[in-house]
Each structure stands twice: as structure tokens, then as C-alpha cells.
Scaffold this motif. Structure first.
Motif, PDB file in Angstrom:
ATOM      1  N   GLU A  40     -17.289  17.462 -63.174  1.00  0.00           N
ATOM      2  CA  GLU A  40     -18.154  16.524 -63.513  1.00  0.00           C
ATOM      3  C   GLU A  40     -17.631  14.925 -63.610  1.00  0.00           C
ATOM      4  N   ILE A  41     -16.385  14.949 -63.780  1.00  0.00           N
ATOM      5  CA  ILE A  41     -15.762  13.538 -63.926  1.00  0.00           C
ATOM      6  C   ILE A  41     -14.952  13.157 -62.774  1.00  0.00           C
ATOM      7  N   ALA A  42     -15.120  13.795 -61.534  1.00  0.00           N
ATOM      8  CA  ALA A  42     -14.228  14.000 -60.361  1.00  0.00           C
ATOM      9  C   ALA A  42     -14.369  12.536 -59.832  1.00  0.00           C
ATOM     10  N   HIS A  43     -15.703  12.097 -59.916  1.00  0.00           N
ATOM     11  CA  HIS A  43     -15.848  10.476 -59.253  1.00  0.00           C
ATOM     12  C   HIS A  43     -15.280   9.221 -60.171  1.00  0.00           C
ATOM     13  N   ARG A  44     -14.536   9.853 -61.471  1.00  0.00           N
ATOM     14  CA  ARG A  44     -14.257   8.650 -62.103  1.00  0.00           C
ATOM     15  C   ARG A  44     -12.664   8.215 -62.102  1.00  0.00           C
ATOM     16  N   PRO A  45     -12.365   7.049 -62.056  1.00  0.00           N
ATOM     17  CA  PRO A  45     -10.916   6.724 -62.113  1.00  0.00           C
ATOM     18  C   PRO A  45     -10.212   7.466 -63.222  1.00  0.00           C
ATOM     19  N   ALA A  46      -9.065   7.949 -63.067  1.00  0.00           N
ATOM     20  CA  ALA A  46      -8.240   8.372 -64.426  1.00  0.00           C
ATOM     21  C   ALA A  46      -7.960   7.229 -65.280  1.00  0.00           C
ATOM     22  N   ALA A  47      -8.364   6.111 -65.181  1.00  0.00           N
ATOM     23  CA  ALA A  47      -7.898   5.068 -66.204  1.00  0.00           C
ATOM     24  C   ALA A  47      -9.442   5.103 -67.043  1.00  0.00           C
ATOM     25  N   ASP A  48     -10.191   5.691 -66.641  1.00  0.00           N
ATOM     26  CA  ASP A  48     -11.413   5.535 -67.434  1.00  0.00           C
ATOM     27  C   ASP A  48     -11.792   6.864 -68.031  1.00  0.00           C
ATOM     28  N   ILE A  49     -10.830   7.830 -67.996  1.00  0.00           N
ATOM     29  CA  ILE A  49     -11.158   9.016 -68.672  1.00  0.00           C
ATOM     30  C   ILE A  49     -10.343   9.173 -69.737  1.00  0.00           C
ATOM     31  N   SER A  50     -10.492   9.974 -70.843  1.00  0.00           N
ATOM     32  CA  SER A  50      -9.870  10.254 -72.036  1.00  0.00           C
ATOM     33  C   SER A  50      -8.561  10.863 -71.934  1.00  0.00           C
ATOM     34  N   TYR A  51      -7.961  10.548 -72.930  1.00  0.00           N
ATOM     35  CA  TYR A  51      -6.425  11.128 -72.768  1.00  0.00           C
ATOM     36  C   TYR A  51      -6.388  12.781 -72.598  1.00  0.00           C
ATOM     37  N   GLY A  52      -7.155  13.356 -73.259  1.00  0.00           N
ATOM     38  CA  GLY A  52      -7.391  14.763 -73.191  1.00  0.00           C
ATOM     39  C   GLY A  52      -7.726  15.204 -71.622  1.00  0.00           C
ATOM     40  N   ASP A  53      -8.656  14.292 -70.998  1.00  0.00           N
ATOM     41  CA  ASP A  53      -8.862  14.507 -69.846  1.00  0.00           C
ATOM     42  C   ASP A  53      -7.748  14.427 -68.834  1.00  0.00           C
ATOM     43  N   ARG A  54      -6.931  13.367 -69.146  1.00  0.00           N
ATOM     44  CA  ARG A  54      -5.778  13.129 -68.469  1.00  0.00           C
ATOM     45  C   ARG A  54      -4.823  14.117 -68.249  1.00  0.00           C
ATOM     46  N   ARG A  55      -4.789  14.970 -69.644  1.00  0.00           N
ATOM     47  CA  ARG A  55      -3.579  15.907 -69.688  1.00  0.00           C
ATOM     48  C   ARG A  55      -4.285  16.994 -68.739  1.00  0.00           C
ATOM     49  N   ARG A  56      -5.568  17.271 -68.636  1.00  0.00           N
ATOM     50  CA  ARG A  56      -6.111  18.513 -67.922  1.00  0.00           C
ATOM     51  C   ARG A  56      -5.873  18.056 -66.427  1.00  0.00           C
ATOM     52  N   LEU A  57      -6.055  16.860 -66.258  1.00  0.00           N
ATOM     53  CA  LEU A  57      -5.925  16.397 -64.828  1.00  0.00           C
ATOM     54  C   LEU A  57      -4.322  16.794 -64.338  1.00  0.00           C
ATOM     55  N   ASP A  58      -3.599  16.352 -65.348  1.00  0.00           N
ATOM     56  CA  ASP A  58      -2.066  16.634 -64.900  1.00  0.00           C
ATOM     57  C   ASP A  58      -1.750  18.082 -64.759  1.00  0.00           C
ATOM     58  N   LEU A  59      -2.427  19.030 -65.566  1.00  0.00           N
ATOM     59  CA  LEU A  59      -2.421  20.358 -65.454  1.00  0.00           C
ATOM     60  C   LEU A  59      -3.024  20.765 -64.177  1.00  0.00           C
ATOM     61  N   ALA A  60      -4.115  20.324 -63.842  1.00  0.00           N
ATOM     62  CA  ALA A  60      -4.967  20.564 -62.409  1.00  0.00           C
ATOM     63  C   ALA A  60      -4.120  20.482 -61.267  1.00  0.00           C
ATOM     64  N   LEU A  61      -3.408  19.248 -61.245  1.00  0.00           N
ATOM     65  CA  LEU A  61      -2.378  18.949 -60.094  1.00  0.00           C
ATOM     66  C   LEU A  61      -1.338  19.892 -59.895  1.00  0.00           C
ATOM     67  N   ALA A  62      -0.691  20.322 -61.142  1.00  0.00           N
ATOM     68  CA  ALA A  62       0.346  21.344 -61.056  1.00  0.00           C
ATOM     69  C   ALA A  62      -0.150  22.729 -60.472  1.00  0.00           C
ATOM     70  N   LEU A  63      -1.511  22.880 -60.577  1.00  0.00           N
ATOM     71  CA  LEU A  63      -2.055  24.274 -60.234  1.00  0.00           C
ATOM     72  C   LEU A  63      -2.562  24.265 -58.621  1.00  0.00           C
ATOM     73  N   VAL A  64      -2.822  23.158 -58.262  1.00  0.00           N
ATOM     74  CA  VAL A  64      -3.044  23.173 -56.828  1.00  0.00           C
ATOM     75  C   VAL A  64      -2.212  23.616 -56.008  1.00  0.00           C
ATOM     76  N   GLY A  65      -2.553  24.609 -55.063  1.00  0.00           N
ATOM     77  CA  GLY A  65      -1.592  25.342 -54.283  1.00  0.00           C
ATOM     78  C   GLY A  65      -1.466  26.665 -54.997  1.00  0.00           C
ATOM     79  N   ARG A  66      -2.077  26.968 -56.103  1.00  0.00           N
ATOM     80  CA  ARG A  66      -1.743  28.303 -56.755  1.00  0.00           C
ATOM     81  C   ARG A  66      -0.377  28.866 -56.848  1.00  0.00           C
ATOM     82  N   PRO A  67       0.592  28.105 -57.303  1.00  0.00           N
ATOM     83  CA  PRO A  67       1.968  28.316 -57.799  1.00  0.00           C
ATOM     84  C   PRO A  67       2.013  29.800 -58.388  1.00  0.00           C
TER      85      PRO A  67
END
Length: 235
Positions: free
Chosen positions: A124-151
């Protein structure tokens, strides 16, 4: 016999005259959530660096799914299935959430970016720049980036750092669910004991660069050595 997802044998690392890691053995089963705890300076982040290749060992072997990856560079270890997120978020503030996930997907052997966006509640926030999302959402984005590729194995360095109690517990529940659902093995360095004891199958305790104890959350919570070295002061 099933091979461990990741294994470290007699891992050692020195910085000048300081021995940050001293002959540590680690064996983590597939699909396990393993906590790594200990006082400051115990060797937790050094262990993560050695496993991912960011710090060269001064002895020891790292195996991923039974394969010796000790000689591989960090990027090669990532391609082999070993991912990591860091205590400080590693996101690009000027790019949208979706753009960052798509970029990660292009670099991965498996592009599961859309699945990750949905699973971590970021669609739901995929269209928003990371600068405009909450710190908690940035933490989840960081986790999401690590999970891309299904390690195969995901190393997390204090994923709950800076989060509120509610956000930390939500993050813990999310990690536990994803580990079970996607069969990802997780190594978690974390100071929030509520998170550690709430989601970890087993816990490894380091002290002064050495392995102090290892066991289930109940065994670690009641171990007098751990209470003396860490949990007593942490409480």
C-alpha cells in the motif's frame, strides 16, 4: 542426516591484539530461528561479519548447506543464498518503496519482489519515497530487501532497534511467520529480550568472543552463567 543450513567451525577473528572471536562453533538447522545474544563486545556483530565474509577469519570454516564458502567474497555468499540486514537501515530515501524492491529483484536470481511487498505489508505504500514513510516502515523495507531472492539463510542485526514495544512485537511475529512459511533460516542478533525469547527456537550466548552457552529459550533464561554475564544486568 540433514545438513545444517549454516555452520561455523572454530571461527576466530582478531583486530590488532584484540581477539573479537575465539574459536566459536555454530550449527543452525534448516528453518530454525536462532538468537545470538551477549554483552557489548561479546563478538555478536563480528560473528555476523565472519559468516557473511565482511570480515576475514583468522581461522575456521563457514559452511552453507554443507558447502564450504569460506573463500567466497560477500557478494558471492549472497548469491549462494546468504542475506543480511544491518542495524542501521540500508534504504535509499529518494527512491520509492516499490522502486527499491524492483531494483533488488533485478539483481536476484529469483525475483519475488511482489510477494515480499505483500508479505511485509508494504504494497500500500509502494508508491511512496522512503523519506516519507515512518521509521518502522523503513525497518520493514530493509527486511524486505534482504528477503528478495528468497535466501536460504537470513542474518539480522538488531531488526527491532529504534522500534516501539508494539512495533518490536509486530516485527517479531512477522519474522516468525515468514521463517515458517518460507522455510528461511534466521540468525538474529538482538538486545530486545522479549523479541529473542518470543520467537527463537534456540539461543547462542557469546561472552568475550567465546561461546558461553547454547540452548532453548527456557534453558538460557535459567542458566546461571548467562544470568551472571548478561541477563542479570540486561534486566
Amino acid at each position: 542426516m540433514t545438513l545444517p543450513a549454516i555452520e561455523g567451525r572454530a571461527l576466530s577473528r582478531t583486530y590488532g591484539g584484540f581477539r573479537a572471536l575465539d574459536g566459536v562453533d555454530l550449527k543452525v538447522a534448516r528453518g530454525e530461528v536462532r538468537g545470538i545474544i551477549g554483552p557489548n563486545g561479546a563478538g555478536k556483530s563480528t560473528l555476523m561479519d565472519v559468516l557473511t565474509g565482511r570480515a576475514a577469519t583468522r581461522g575456521g570454516t563457514v559452511l552453507l548447506g554443507g558447502r564450504d564458502i569460506s573463500a567466497l567474497a560477500p557478494r558471492a555468499r549472497q548469491r549462494a543464498g546468504l542475506a543480511r540486514s544491518f542495524q542501521k537501515t540500508n534504504v535509499f530515501l529518494d527512491l520509492t518503496v516499490g522502486e527499491q524492491i524492483r531494483l533488488a529483484g533485478r539483481c536476484a536470481t529469483l525475483d519475488n519482489g511482489e510477494e515480499v511487498l505483500v508479505a511485509l505489508g508494504l504494497a500500500e505504500i509502494a508508491h511512496r519515497p522512503a523519506a516519507d514513510i515512518s521509521y518502522g516502515d523503513r525497518r520493514r523495507l530493509d527486511l524486505a530487501l534482504a528477503l528478495v531472492g528468497r535466501p536460504q539463510v537470513l542474518l539480522l542485526d538488531e531488526p527491532a532497534a529504534g522500534l516501539t514495544v508494539e512495533e518490536s512485537l509486530a516485527m517479531a511475529d512477522l519474522l516468525k511467520d515468514l521463517a515458517r512459511r518460507w522455510h528461511v533460516t534466521v540468525l538474529l542478533v538482538e538486545h530486545d529480550m522479549e523479541v529473542v525469547f518470543g520467537i527463537c527456537d534456540r539461543i547462542t550466548v557469546l561472552h568475550l568472543g567465546r561461546l558461553l552457552a547454547e540452548g532453548t529459550p527456557a534453558e538460557i533464561r535459567s542458566d546461571p552463567r548467562v544470568i551472571s554475564a548478561y541477563l542479570g544486568t540486561a534486566a
